[in-house]
Design a protein around this motif. Structure first.
Motif, PDB file in Angstrom:
ATOM      1  N   SER A  38       0.869  -1.176   0.000  1.00 37.18           N
ATOM      2  CA  SER A  38       0.000   0.000   0.000  1.00 37.18           C
ATOM      3  C   SER A  38       0.905   1.225   0.000  1.00 37.18           C
ATOM      4  CB  SER A  38      -0.925   0.011   1.218  1.00 37.18           C
ATOM      5  OG  SER A  38      -0.192   0.180   2.410  1.00 37.18           O
ATOM      6  N   VAL A  81       0.409   5.907  -0.184  1.00 36.35           N
ATOM      7  CA  VAL A  81      -0.503   7.047  -0.200  1.00 36.35           C
ATOM      8  C   VAL A  81      -0.099   7.947  -1.358  1.00 36.35           C
ATOM      9  CG1 VAL A  81      -1.385   9.008   1.109  1.00 36.35           C
ATOM     10  CG2 VAL A  81      -0.806   6.886   2.302  1.00 36.35           C
ATOM     11  N   THR A  95      -5.119   6.074  -0.278  1.00 36.66           N
ATOM     12  CA  THR A  95      -4.332   4.854  -0.133  1.00 36.66           C
ATOM     13  C   THR A  95      -4.597   3.951  -1.333  1.00 36.66           C
ATOM     14  OG1 THR A  95      -4.422   5.002   2.272  1.00 36.66           O
ATOM     15  CG2 THR A  95      -3.877   2.851   1.329  1.00 36.66           C
ATOM     16  N   ASN A 137       4.193   6.339   6.766  1.00 36.52           N
ATOM     17  CA  ASN A 137       3.293   6.512   5.630  1.00 36.52           C
ATOM     18  C   ASN A 137       2.073   7.378   5.942  1.00 36.52           C
ATOM     19  OD1 ASN A 137       2.778   6.089   2.967  1.00 36.52           O
ATOM     20  ND2 ASN A 137       2.255   3.943   3.159  1.00 36.52           N
ATOM     21  N   ASN A 143       4.331  11.299   2.081  1.00 35.07           N
ATOM     22  CA  ASN A 143       4.346  10.072   1.286  1.00 35.07           C
ATOM     23  C   ASN A 143       5.603   9.872   0.451  1.00 35.07           C
ATOM     24  OD1 ASN A 143       3.793  12.043  -0.536  1.00 35.07           O
ATOM     25  ND2 ASN A 143       1.953  11.129  -1.356  1.00 35.07           N
TER      26      ASN A 143
END
Length: 116
Positions: free
Chosen positions: A79, A81, A87, A108, A112
């Motif tokens: 994942s 951002v 996300t 995070n 980012n």
């Protein structure tokens, strides 16, 4: 943090990056605490610049967090951002990664990207 994961040359997902991601995924899944999931910076094989998915105007690499690792397909799910603070999921074959740099957990949240 990480020990020798026991990957062999006979494993479909062999290689340093695959071994690190496999072991990290196992540690995260057994710990059941997402706050211990470290920040990860990735570099594709054959490149000198870290993976940057958060826009062309920003410098630095995208900060990823490992979601899971599939040892059958060698896919690592991360994942991150994006610029709009959404996300997103990034999936890559671990055999295409040359560098996995591991940082502290929780980075995070607001910022980012980090210079690499």
């Amino acid at each position: 943090m990480l020990k020798n994961c026991g990957c062999s040359n006979h494993s479909k997902c062999s290689g340093c990056a695959c071994c690190v991601l496999k072991e990290l995924s196992e540690q995260i899944s057994t710990n059941c605490d997402p706050s211990v999931n470290p920040s990860i910076f990735l570099l594709n094989k054959g490149t000198r610049d870290p993976i940057r998915l958060t826009g062309e105007l920003q410098e630095g690499s995208t900060i990823f967090q490992l979601l899971k690792f599939d040892k059958n397909s060698c896919c690592a799910y991360f994942s991150y951002v994006d610029n709009l603070e959404v996300t997103r999921t990034f999936i890559i074959d671990c055999r295409n990664i040359s560098v996995v740099a591991i940082g502290p957990p929780g980075i995070n949240n607001n910022n980012n990207t980090v210079s690499f």
